[in-house]
Design a protein around this motif. Structure first.
Motif, mmCIF file in Angstrom:
data_model
loop_
_atom_site.group_PDB
_atom_site.id
_atom_site.type_symbol
_atom_site.label_atom_id
_atom_site.label_comp_id
_atom_site.label_asym_id
_atom_site.label_seq_id
_atom_site.Cartn_x
_atom_site.Cartn_y
_atom_site.Cartn_z
ATOM 1 N N ALA A 106 52.927 26.002 72.806
ATOM 2 C CA ALA A 106 53.388 27.071 71.918
ATOM 3 C C ALA A 106 54.063 26.452 70.695
ATOM 4 C CB ALA A 106 54.367 27.989 72.651
ATOM 5 N N LEU A 107 54.248 27.264 69.680
ATOM 6 C CA LEU A 107 54.967 26.835 68.483
ATOM 7 C C LEU A 107 56.415 27.290 68.607
ATOM 8 C CD1 LEU A 107 55.102 25.716 65.560
ATOM 9 C CD2 LEU A 107 54.475 28.029 64.789
ATOM 10 N N LEU A 108 57.332 26.341 68.640
ATOM 11 C CA LEU A 108 58.743 26.687 68.740
ATOM 12 C C LEU A 108 59.254 27.146 67.376
ATOM 13 C CD1 LEU A 108 58.300 24.945 71.333
ATOM 14 C CD2 LEU A 108 60.670 24.204 71.084
ATOM 15 N N VAL A 109 59.874 28.315 67.349
ATOM 16 C CA VAL A 109 60.384 28.890 66.102
ATOM 17 C C VAL A 109 61.872 29.181 66.261
ATOM 18 C CG1 VAL A 109 60.202 30.771 64.435
ATOM 19 C CG2 VAL A 109 58.149 29.954 65.630
ATOM 20 N N TRP A 110 62.674 28.555 65.429
ATOM 21 C CA TRP A 110 64.110 28.833 65.423
ATOM 22 C C TRP A 110 64.389 29.877 64.349
ATOM 23 C CZ3 TRP A 110 68.361 25.523 62.718
ATOM 24 C CH2 TRP A 110 69.622 26.089 62.978
ATOM 25 N N ILE A 111 64.896 31.037 64.762
ATOM 26 C CA ILE A 111 65.307 32.065 63.807
ATOM 27 C C ILE A 111 66.774 31.796 63.481
ATOM 28 C CG2 ILE A 111 65.526 34.538 63.375
ATOM 29 C CD1 ILE A 111 63.345 35.017 65.417
ATOM 30 N N ARG A 112 66.990 31.181 62.347
ATOM 31 C CA ARG A 112 68.320 30.687 61.978
ATOM 32 C C ARG A 112 69.156 31.778 61.313
ATOM 33 N NH1 ARG A 112 67.728 25.808 58.173
ATOM 34 N NH2 ARG A 112 66.794 27.458 56.880
ATOM 35 N N ASN A 183 63.582 20.473 65.296
ATOM 36 C CA ASN A 183 62.679 19.352 65.028
ATOM 37 C C ASN A 183 61.420 19.416 65.888
ATOM 38 O OD1 ASN A 183 64.438 18.149 63.121
ATOM 39 N ND2 ASN A 183 65.641 17.227 64.766
ATOM 40 N N TRP A 184 61.474 20.207 66.950
ATOM 41 C CA TRP A 184 60.311 20.369 67.828
ATOM 42 C C TRP A 184 59.363 21.450 67.312
ATOM 43 C CZ3 TRP A 184 59.517 17.792 72.623
ATOM 44 C CH2 TRP A 184 60.558 16.937 73.016
ATOM 45 N N GLY A 185 59.780 22.180 66.283
ATOM 46 C CA GLY A 185 58.952 23.272 65.781
ATOM 47 C C GLY A 185 59.255 23.559 64.329
ATOM 48 N N ILE A 186 59.454 24.829 64.016
ATOM 49 C CA ILE A 186 59.736 25.235 62.642
ATOM 50 C C ILE A 186 60.970 26.125 62.617
ATOM 51 C CG2 ILE A 186 57.326 25.083 61.910
ATOM 52 C CD1 ILE A 186 57.171 28.143 62.186
ATOM 53 N N THR A 187 61.472 26.368 61.406
ATOM 54 C CA THR A 187 62.661 27.191 61.225
ATOM 55 C C THR A 187 62.372 28.301 60.228
ATOM 56 O OG1 THR A 187 64.117 25.287 61.630
ATOM 57 C CG2 THR A 187 65.082 27.196 60.520
ATOM 58 N N VAL A 188 62.794 29.512 60.559
ATOM 59 C CA VAL A 188 62.746 30.632 59.614
ATOM 60 C C VAL A 188 64.124 31.276 59.599
ATOM 61 C CG1 VAL A 188 60.275 31.073 59.897
ATOM 62 C CG2 VAL A 188 61.907 32.221 61.395
ATOM 63 N N ASP A 189 64.495 31.826 58.464
ATOM 64 C CA ASP A 189 65.797 32.473 58.356
ATOM 65 C C ASP A 189 65.740 33.889 58.920
ATOM 66 O OD1 ASP A 189 67.187 30.364 57.214
ATOM 67 O OD2 ASP A 189 66.554 30.900 55.184
#
Length: 219
Positions: A106-112, A183-189
């Motif tokens: 899966a794609l890890l997504v951090w909702i910051r 760092n394992w995926g992407i970040t979105v605000d």
């Protein structure tokens, strides 16, 4: 007890996505029993049970993706992890088994979030405190600190007062762990996610984040 041992009856929780009360009540809160608390060592035991269960559930993700495709013909799968995922993995270890498994399927997504989001979470929790999972080292350290600062014995702790106090501490503790997980995926605000009104908006947001991650860093 005899009915349970003879399998004449069984107990089942009505836990759902909308109602996590059975889990919350079982995990409990440390402090005086007169105010609904449980002994700290019992609390730690239940925290450890939660840790093992959450890891097992996360490692089930690839199988559930496969089942979703084979049985329901779902082309897409979203694993909405709990906030405590950063406590049950080691985001600084590139060989962490849970993060390796998730990142491979899966794609890890951090909702910051920002400071305003943090304050909103603290206020929401203060209005309705609920049990949470904490890293054992952090939990023991903060429990010891709280007893010392409040000059209390374990049996004198108001459980709601303690978990309100430790929650804000936990948010600060988790921030660098979330950043390392990114760092394992992407970040979105979070503000950008809030503006996404449909699937196309959300997909475009993810695409932009992927492109930004792939772009070479400026020299």
């Amino acid at each position: 007890r005899e009915l349970l041992l003879s399998d004449s009856i069984y107990l089942a929780s009505n836990i759902t996505f909308e109602n996590l009360a059975p889990l919350s009540i079982y995990m409990g809160k440390p402090g005086t029993e007169a105010n609904g608390g449980i002994p700290f060592q019992e609390y730690r035991k239940r925290q450890e049970q939660h840790r093992r269960s959450e890891i097992a559930a996360l490692l089930d993700t690839p199988e559930f993706i496969e089942r979703a495709e084979e049985i329901y013909q779902y082309d897409h799968f979203i694993c909405d992890c709990s906030g405590s995922i950063c406590e049950v993995v080691d985001p600084f270890d590139r060989d962490d088994p849970v993060l390796k498994s998730l990142s491979e399927t899966a794609l890890l997504v951090w909702i910051r979030g920002n400071e305003a989001h943090t304050q909103e979470l603290v206020q929401r929790f203060d209005n309705a405190p609920k049990p949470m999972y904490y890293h054992p080292d952090f939990l023991v350290s903060k429990w010891t600190q709280y007893l010392a600062e409040q000059t209390l014995q374990e049996h004198q702790v108001n459980p709601d007062s303690f978990i309100r106090w430790i929650y804000a501490e936990a948010l600060a503790h988790r921030q660098p762990r979330y950043e390392a997980m990114a760092n394992w995926g992407i970040t979105v605000d979070a503000s950008e996610v809030a503006r996404a009104k449909n699937e196309e908006n959300f997909s475009a947001l993810i695409g932009q984040a992927l492109a930004a991650k792939a772009a070479p860093e400026p020299v």
